[in-house]
Write a protein that holds these residues in place. Sequence first.
Motif: not given
Length: 622
Positions: A328-337
């Motif tokens: 559920g940590d979408l900002p961090k997921a977007a950074q990695y993607f």
Amino acid sequence: EHHFDMNKKGKESFQKALHFSGLTVEVTGAEGRRTKYQKKATAQMLVRAEPKTTNVKAAASTDQASKKTDTNEDKDTQKERVENQMIQHDEETILLNKVKYVSSEDNVHYQLTILEQVILLALCLDVKNDNPMDGLTGEQMGAFLERVLQQHDDWMVYATALLERAWLESERNHTRERAILQIQALADQHTNRLTLTQSTFQAAVEDSAPPQERLRNLHSIVYPPRWVVLRDLAERYAKIGIVTTAAELFEEIERWDDVVECYQRAGKENKAEEVIRKRLEEAETPRMWAALGDIKNDPKYYERALKVSNGRFSGAYVALGKFHSDKGDLPKAAQYFKEAVRLKPLSTHVWFRLGAISMNLKDWELALHAFSEVVQQEPEEADAWANVAAIHMHNKNPSEAYPALVESLKLNRNNWRVWASKLWTCMDLKKYDEAIQASITLIDLKTKRNASEKIPNPEERVIRAIVGGAISQYEQAVKDGNTPAVDSGKRTISRVRELLSKVKSSVKNEPWIFETCAFFNEKIGRADQVVEDLMKEYRALQNILGWETDSVALPRICRIITQLFELHVEEGKVESIKKFKFLVNGAIRKVRAAYFDLNRLPKEINELEKILSNIETKISKM
């Protein structure tokens, strides 16, 4: 030249070889039977090959060729050994091992030299180079291969034809089993181990061709190394779900990433972990650390993979993005993607996930960029086109959303959400014909699909807007004297009539649909139909519980009665007006009966009584 993908130069060399050999090759068709129980012969692809010197006696038919004796016993033994490479169809299979042609002449073939057989194999490859890999290309290549397989003079030439045929047959349902076993047999014949296809010492050693025989014509054919054949076989096993066998083959050729993946697919996590840790003891690689992270679901292993690769392993970034996305940590997921696509931009699935996360984060600019990358790389990705349209719709840009919706529906016409989006976009752009099409499609999908999909009914405001917009466009065209626009408007009005008919069948007893139909019929001059629609609206409103005291339903009933009175007066029939009088009387009695305190009667009762008085006056004068 063919091996190094210089196809045009390869083609030129193939044609020169054909010319100098004097071989005459004809690709044609002939009637024949391909299955055991086939009664009617059908057209089959056939390759006729005739050598320059035809004084060699034609070989017997394919059914008798194997029975023919040879004076040279060693040569006969060699041919038998070569022919044993072929895997026959299973007895339960309906296919024949070879096509049986109706004409006996088509079952007879001239004896070709090994060089001429090699030329046919080269021409077979040329067919693949010049044509798309579809059914017709496969049939034409198969005809060349069947002609080569009529003779078994050389071990490697025969093996090459069998391998090419197996690759073709592996794409067909009825022949896939034999094809994979054939590739397995061709891979096994280069080892003396006992395997499924060579289960005896005689098959593994004594029946195997000696090295000098195998190498004799090696440079005249295109036969892959053994490890390539094993890799291809393992990939085919994995594709059909035989993942454990595929893992063993990958392990033999040391493709450790594929080994781990196959064991994971087979549910053998412990075996996969054992392989990974053994490889990590020998040498650390980013892929192995990432694979261990997949098994343990621990981000520290992905971070270790990034450290080993100096931050250049995109797979670890993708895995970390998925991990944080699931948490559920979408900002961090977007950074990695974002890091993953920076290193490896041609990753459509990563761009898609980045776009979906960006939409959730309301980062519409990044989402649009991500989905635009997806449709550029994969133009047939319908969901990506739909998301591009959704972003443009959010940005209040329907003109940009419309073409994206059209592309999405070209690829998938069964997604009701995309049809709903197209409906709203067409309304914004005043494309009423296409809005009607979208509405009708939504109604049809609702009747065909399961109720659990919760496809909504047509919205009142949409149907009203379509009807009003179509009529307004037609009236404006008539006013401007624009003949093409008038003709187009007439066609649109015809489609509106079809739409209203569909809506009435799907949305039953809803007052608004009858009101809309009455308005439409009034505008196109169908007065008789207007009365019928108003009466249906009146009855639908009276089905509402407590309409007599309802602040919305009662004024609507009053309006309907007023409209009906005007229509009956215009019609001028005494009998119709007398019947209408009873309707008005009934409405007044019901409203009065609903109120105990007559001082609190609504103002609509005065309007109804006034209409009743006008009716009586009108009757007395007629």
